[in-house]
Design a protein around this motif. Structure first.
Motif, PDB file in Angstrom:
ATOM      1  N   PRO A 256       0.823  -1.219   0.000  1.00  0.00           N
ATOM      2  CA  PRO A 256       0.000   0.000   0.000  1.00  0.00           C
ATOM      3  C   PRO A 256       0.856   1.268   0.000  1.00  0.00           C
ATOM      4  CG  PRO A 256      -0.818  -1.581   1.618  1.00  0.00           C
ATOM      5  CD  PRO A 256       0.515  -2.090   1.156  1.00  0.00           C
ATOM      6  N   LEU A 257       0.349   2.269  -0.711  1.00  0.00           N
ATOM      7  CA  LEU A 257       0.961   3.592  -0.750  1.00  0.00           C
ATOM      8  C   LEU A 257      -0.032   4.601  -0.194  1.00  0.00           C
ATOM      9  CD1 LEU A 257       2.209   3.565  -4.478  1.00  0.00           C
ATOM     10  CD2 LEU A 257       3.382   2.620  -2.465  1.00  0.00           C
ATOM     11  N   ARG A 258       0.458   5.560   0.563  1.00  0.00           N
ATOM     12  CA  ARG A 258      -0.407   6.615   1.074  1.00  0.00           C
ATOM     13  C   ARG A 258       0.228   7.969   0.782  1.00  0.00           C
ATOM     14  NH1 ARG A 258      -4.243   6.752   5.934  1.00  0.00           N
ATOM     15  NH2 ARG A 258      -3.832   4.527   5.912  1.00  0.00           N
ATOM     16  N   LEU A 259      -0.534   8.843   0.166  1.00  0.00           N
ATOM     17  CA  LEU A 259      -0.051  10.176  -0.177  1.00  0.00           C
ATOM     18  C   LEU A 259      -0.325  11.138   0.970  1.00  0.00           C
ATOM     19  CD1 LEU A 259       1.031  12.272  -2.227  1.00  0.00           C
ATOM     20  CD2 LEU A 259      -1.329  12.516  -3.045  1.00  0.00           C
ATOM     21  N   LEU A 260       0.715  11.843   1.413  1.00  0.00           N
ATOM     22  CA  LEU A 260       0.574  12.902   2.411  1.00  0.00           C
ATOM     23  C   LEU A 260       0.363  14.211   1.664  1.00  0.00           C
ATOM     24  CD1 LEU A 260       3.466  11.882   4.838  1.00  0.00           C
ATOM     25  CD2 LEU A 260       1.045  11.278   4.954  1.00  0.00           C
ATOM     26  N   HIS A 261      -0.799  14.794   1.896  1.00  0.00           N
ATOM     27  CA  HIS A 261      -1.206  15.961   1.107  1.00  0.00           C
ATOM     28  C   HIS A 261      -2.052  16.844   2.008  1.00  0.00           C
ATOM     29  CE1 HIS A 261      -3.464  18.238  -1.962  1.00  0.00           C
ATOM     30  NE2 HIS A 261      -2.463  17.950  -2.778  1.00  0.00           N
ATOM     31  N   PRO A 262      -1.953  18.169   1.894  1.00  0.00           N
ATOM     32  CA  PRO A 262      -2.737  19.042   2.782  1.00  0.00           C
ATOM     33  C   PRO A 262      -4.242  18.950   2.578  1.00  0.00           C
ATOM     34  CG  PRO A 262      -1.554  20.328   1.117  1.00  0.00           C
ATOM     35  CD  PRO A 262      -1.030  18.933   1.028  1.00  0.00           C
TER      36      PRO A 262
END
Length: 363
Positions: free
Chosen positions: A244-250
């Motif tokens: 799994p990949l998780r994007l950190l984004h505001p």
């Protein structure tokens, strides 16, 4: 041996039935679904308009990411998730199957260079929980070694020990391998009270312990609201993705989860609405644009289906366990059902005196 009736055959209900059956109890489970299998996708002829019928767990991505969930979740969720990880591994091993039902190859936190500040805030939240393993920063070569399809120039951190389950396959296996459980499909339970369940036809089902794991079906007996989630299923054969990949984004919470057969699940929107119609253009475009920015090879992926479902949530977004003589309620799992279910079920059974709260057995 106790006579136990469970209302609700979602993640918690099936896991509880499986555990109780293996402990030798007499277990009956009641659920309005047609059977134990996943419902057909709404856009190919089944389910409610735009959404899906049956347990919300069928539509979930199945991420086991207690560290990554600290991005937005309470530390208590992360602790329940961390307790659940070895339990899921033991459950997956016990259930077997051609495909591993539980995978723990770690996960990746990712951020674009312009979102370095948002990433720093998440890393600070993780660092504030002493028992959370520290994310391991990855340079470009390490990123390519772990996930060669990633876009260049990303900030990346590896979260060891995290993983995923295969939701549909695991839900089916729990139902099929719960010895002696009596499954009452097509039976909606309207109320759960000490020692009895009442179904939509007015029939009473007596028992020594009534267990309520109905999710939103427990209203109005339990104060809950539905929070809408949306997923996009992609068919992307040839696009390598191992974890799994998780994007950190505001602004966006986006993850990509690989599935067998060259499929990738992209989620997850979180909308304060109980609308179960099809995902909107805006949320679909946002999810897919974010996914493409992480894995450019997804440009030629095919959209296989869109899912929407409702998660049962309380105002604090925390689960709860309530026990009194003859009654056990477990609800409010929100978006964390797969992540925390084993630990929460253990706590619930311990509250009811059916399991040793200090038992370290992982299954």
């Amino acid at each position: 041996m106790a006579r136990i009736a469970i209302a609700g055959a979602g993640v918690a209900g099936r896991l509880m039935a499986w555990r109780l059956a293996h402990a030798g109890h007499s277990v009956s489970v009641f659920d309005p679904a047609d059977g134990p299998c996943p419902p057909p996708p709404a856009h190919t002829g089944g389910g409610s308009p735009g959404g899906r019928s049956g347990a919300a767990g069928f539509s979930a991505a199945g991420m086991l990411s207690p560290i990554a969930e600290l991005d937005h979740a309470d530390a208590r969720i992360a602790r329940l998730g961390w307790r659940s990880l070895p339990r899921w591994q033991a459950i997956g091993a016990a259930l077997g199957g051609a495909e591993p039902l539980v995978r723990t190859q770690g996960s990746l936190l990712l951020a674009h260079g312009s979102d370095r500040g948002a990433a720093a805030r998440v890393l600070a939240r993780i660092a504030a929980v002493p028992e959370a393993p520290a994310p391991e920063p990855l340079d470009a070569a390490q990123q390519r070694a772990l996930e060669p399809a990633l876009a260049p120039g990303l900030l990346a951190w590896h979260l060891p020990g995290e993983g995923q389950v295969l939701p549909g396959e695991l839900l089916q296996a729990l139902a099929e391998q719960a010895p002696g459980v009596r499954w009452h499909w097509g039976t909606a339970i309207c109320s759960v009270d000490p020692g009895r369940l009442r179904d939509s036809h007015g029939r009473e089902h007596r028992c020594e312990l009534a267990v309520d794991t109905r999710g939103l079906g427990a209203r109005p007996q339990v104060a809950l609201r539905g929070v809408r989630g949306e997923l996009v299923w992609l068919h992307a054969p040839g696009v390598p993705l191992a974890r799994p990949l998780r994007l950190l984004h505001p602004r966006h919470r986006v993850y990509l989860v690989p599935r067998p057969g060259g499929r990738i699940v992209v989620g997850a929107s979180e909308i304060e609405s109980e609308d179960t119609s099809a995902p909107s253009l805006r949320s679909t475009v946002e999810l897919l644009s974010a996914a493409h920015s992480l894995v450019p090879e997804l440009a030629e992926a095919r959209i296989e289906r869109l899912d929407s479902h409702l998660r049962p949530a309380r105002t604090d977004h925390l689960p709860f366990v309530h026990h009194e003589s003859g009654l056990l309620r477990l609800n409010g799992l929100f978006r964390h059902g797969w992540l925390i279910a084993p630990a929460l079920v253990q706590d619930a059974l311990a509250a009811a005196g059916l399991e040793n709260p200090h038992d370290t057995a992982t299954a």
